[in-house]
Design an enzyme around this catalytic site. Structure first.
Site, short mmCIF file in Angstrom:
data_model
loop_
_atom_site.label_atom_id
_atom_site.label_comp_id
_atom_site.label_asym_id
_atom_site.label_seq_id
_atom_site.Cartn_x
_atom_site.Cartn_y
_atom_site.Cartn_z
N ALA A 114 0.85 -1.19 0.00
CA ALA A 114 0.00 0.00 0.00
C ALA A 114 0.88 1.24 0.00
CB ALA A 114 -0.91 -0.01 1.21
N ARG B 147 0.74 4.82 14.76
CA ARG B 147 0.85 3.55 14.04
C ARG B 147 1.65 2.51 14.84
NH1 ARG B 147 3.47 2.29 8.07
NH2 ARG B 147 5.24 3.47 8.87
N SER C 129 1.22 -2.65 6.75
CA SER C 129 0.72 -1.36 7.24
C SER C 129 1.06 -0.31 6.20
CB SER C 129 1.38 -1.02 8.59
OG SER C 129 0.95 0.24 9.05
N SER C 130 0.05 0.41 5.74
CA SER C 130 0.24 1.35 4.64
C SER C 130 1.05 2.58 5.05
CB SER C 130 -1.12 1.82 4.10
OG SER C 130 -1.91 0.75 3.70
N MET C 131 1.57 3.27 4.05
CA MET C 131 2.26 4.54 4.27
C MET C 131 1.31 5.51 4.96
SD MET C 131 4.07 5.05 0.54
CE MET C 131 4.85 6.61 0.99
#
Length: 412
Positions: free
Chosen positions: A12, A50, A112-114
């Site tokens: 992602a 995050r 886990s996306s940016m």
């Protein structure tokens, strides 16, 4: 150990500007009050770090170099925290969980996306406090936590196909104080028990958007879905608004992205020998083309040409061989028959050799699609859109009335 890939179609991420083609979004493609929406989500991003949703062993991915490197919190907590806070995607699972050890696996299957992409997509979603949201693809649980922080825990449902991933996300959400309802199941069906929703957000890439999602959203509600074709890895987020009668949803693509494919929609790659047995090249129709490798493939992973060609050449998978000894072959395989084509680019030749065989003339279709794209001004992602209704889905250029090809099937 570090794993390096030529591209990362399953992560992602968001595009870096390509020389001569800066990333841009036309104003009409953005959600209402997008800048205000980003400001509204800023407090959630600050309140929900995050790092609280990442495993101790993770694999940060460098979008520029394609390298994926293990980082162990116990061994190097400073490096772990630095990557957790960085604007980069982080792999959290390999090979559907059938992977052990620190070395990267074969295929990343959860991540886990940016943070910059998460922020942009939440702004596009334009979810407001008190609205109900369904997330397809829980992953680490961080995105669900952000939604819950803004909308209210009771208003968010998230569904995850991988039981181990779902269980771990549920634990992290509970530990953080946002016990979102995490459902283990196939998100392709949505989650009718929690409907109707005001927003549906997918965090996995789709090739066919199920009508069930539209049916579970209120009129005027929004679906935000990473979408592309089987032609190649190129995809973009479709922001679809449900019609007043609730019988369809339509809207533009907002930005190019790269997500892991929904597991039920992964492409099972054709076996090359089934298409091109020994002697097939000598029996194939041959020709040549003036199209160059750059014109066909673009200048980067997020170039719009791949996306556009996929819209015009349905039910075809394209595979790009590695460059070797000054030449590169690009193969095309029909997904509904045994049609195939290959174009071979050589540094010492001005024209590329073409071979094709089968019921469809796949190279002719690709060349015609490229000519169509050029004739329309080489449109970027933001000029394309998508409509999903009871008949299926179809893409369009500039306006929902300018349909590209035929509606593609009915799902859900």
């Amino acid at each position: 150990m570090t794993r390096k890939a030529e591209a990362a179609p399953g992560l992602a991420g968001t595009p870096r500007p390509v020389e001569g083609k800066p990333a841009r979004l036309a104003p009409h493609t953005l959600a209402p009050d997008t800048l205000a929406a980003r400001d509204a989500w800023a407090s959630a991003l600050e309140a929900v770090p995050r790092s609280r949703f990442l495993p101790d062993l993770m694999w940060p991915h460098d979008m520029a170099t394609g390298e994926t490197t293990p980082v162990d919190r116990a061994r190097d907590p400073r490096a772990w925290q630095r990557h957790a806070d960085a604007d980069e995607p982080i792999v959290t699972q390999w090979d559907d969980g059938n992977h052990r050890g620190e070395a990267p696996g074969r295929s990343f299957t959860s991540s886990s996306s940016m943070p910059s992409l998460v922020s942009a997509m939440l702004a596009d979603l334009d979810a407001r406090p008190g609205q109900r949201a369904l997330e397809i693809g829980t992953g680490t649980g961080w995105n669900a936590a952000l939604l819950a922080h803004r909308l209210g825990t009771e208003n968010v449902v998230t569904i995850e196909v991988d039981r181990a991933v779902a269980d771990e996300a549920r634990r992290r959400l509970t530990d953080f104080g946002l016990p979102v309802r995490v459902v283990h199941g196939d998100g392709f069906l949505g989650h009718a028990d929690g409907a109707p929703y005001d927003r549906v957000m997918a965090t996995c890439g789709l090739r066919q958007i199920p009508y069930a999602w539209v049916a579970q959203v209120r009129p005027g509600g929004v679906l935000l879905v990473p979408w592309g074709t089987y032609y190649g890895p190129s995809e973009a987020t479709a922001r679809l608004v449900v019609a007043p009668d609730g019988r369809g949803a339509s809207g533009p693509f907002t930005r190019p992205v790269a997500f892991m494919r929904m597991r039920s929609q992964r492409l099972v790659w054709p076996r090359h020998d089934d298409y091109v047995p020994p002697g097939a090249l000598s029996a194939a129709d041959t020709s040549s083309t003036a199209l160059t490798e750059t014109q066909l493939l673009g200048t980067g992973s997020f170039d719009a040409v791949d996306f556009a060609l996929g819209l015009r050449v349905p039910h075809v998978a394209r595979n790009v061989d590695r460059r070797h000894d000054g030449q590169r072959a690009v193969w095309f395989y029909g997904l509904t028959d045994r049609s195939w084509a290959v174009v071979v680019f050589r540094d010492d030749r001005e024209r590329a050799k073409v071979y094709q065989a089968g019921p469809r003339r796949l190279w002719d279709e690709v060349a015609d699609a490229h000519a169509w794209w050029v004739a329309h001004g080489e449109p970027a992602y933001d000029r394309f859109g998508l409509t999903v209704d009871e008949r299926g889905q179809h893409a369009w250029l500039d306006d929902p009335g300018q349909v590209i090809g035929r509606p593609q099937g009915v799902s859900g």
